[in-house]
Design a protein around this motif. Sequence first.
Motif, PDB file in Angstrom:
ATOM      1  N   UNK A  32       0.811  -1.222   0.000  1.00 15.95           N
ATOM      2  CA  UNK A  32       0.000   0.000   0.000  1.00 15.95           C
ATOM      3  C   UNK A  32       0.843   1.271   0.000  1.00 15.95           C
ATOM      4  N   UNK A  33       2.111   1.157  -0.368  1.00 11.52           N
ATOM      5  CA  UNK A  33       3.017   2.305  -0.321  1.00 11.52           C
ATOM      6  C   UNK A  33       2.692   3.315  -1.424  1.00 11.52           C
ATOM      7  N   UNK A  34       2.827   4.597  -1.089  1.00  7.99           N
ATOM      8  CA  UNK A  34       2.624   5.690  -2.033  1.00  7.99           C
ATOM      9  C   UNK A  34       3.912   5.913  -2.816  1.00  7.99           C
ATOM     10  N   UNK A  35       3.841   5.832  -4.142  1.00 15.28           N
ATOM     11  CA  UNK A  35       4.988   6.049  -5.022  1.00 15.28           C
ATOM     12  C   UNK A  35       6.229   5.283  -4.557  1.00 15.28           C
ATOM     13  N   UNK A  36       6.135   3.941  -4.458  1.00 16.92           N
ATOM     14  CA  UNK A  36       7.293   3.176  -3.984  1.00 16.92           C
ATOM     15  C   UNK A  36       8.456   3.210  -4.974  1.00 16.92           C
ATOM     16  N   UNK A  37       9.646   3.190  -4.418  1.00 16.11           N
ATOM     17  CA  UNK A  37      10.870   3.120  -5.203  1.00 16.11           C
ATOM     18  C   UNK A  37      11.892   2.356  -4.376  1.00 16.11           C
ATOM     19  N   UNK A  38      12.860   1.796  -5.046  1.00 13.17           N
ATOM     20  CA  UNK A  38      13.873   0.978  -4.381  1.00 13.17           C
ATOM     21  C   UNK A  38      15.245   1.555  -4.687  1.00 13.17           C
ATOM     22  N   UNK A  39      16.075   1.694  -3.647  1.00 13.54           N
ATOM     23  CA  UNK A  39      17.439   2.198  -3.807  1.00 13.54           C
ATOM     24  C   UNK A  39      18.381   1.245  -3.083  1.00 13.54           C
ATOM     25  N   UNK A  40      19.346   0.711  -3.831  1.00 12.65           N
ATOM     26  CA  UNK A  40      20.312  -0.213  -3.254  1.00 12.65           C
ATOM     27  C   UNK A  40      21.650   0.452  -3.008  1.00 12.65           C
TER      28      UNK A  40
END
Length: 177
Positions: A32-40
């Motif tokens: 349910x996250x708003x505008x999810x993004x992933x950073x490694x």
Amino acid sequence: MSLPTNSTAPSALDAEALYAELLQQVKAGLADAHEPAIVGIHSGGAWLAERLAADLGLSARCGVLDVSFYRDDFAKKGLPAEVKPTQIGFDVAGATLLLVDDVLYTGRTTRAAINELFDYGRPAKIMLAALVDRGERQLPVAADFVAAKVAVPAGQALVLKRTEAGQFTLTIENDHA
């Protein structure tokens, strides 16, 4: 999320099984996250982030950080032989970011990564995922998602490796840091 009560023996670590566990936790956590993004975080965290993003359909919103210039021990350690450029091709401001690292240890890398992320904008929320938490924190940092908690003897490090086929392995090596 609470960590498992039983620590896993380092010799019994199956990096692919741990990845599958982490993926399920992250999938539920980002539902349910708003505008999810992933950073490694370079390098192991970046590998994990890229694979998580592909498995979750977020490849267009995946970035990579190299925190070398943001570390508080920069003067002591110097730069690694190969500094990678940070690549974030999406708007960080207002996003729900999943920060990914391979091994959570002292918390100093996480602190450096958060400092760098804020140079790109102010996210709505940052969550932390780690494949393995080895404890012994020096800073008050805790992962929201973690596949295993392990004890590693002093002078040794858990090292994530990736094969050409993209499969993960974890090894224990002497710590040269």
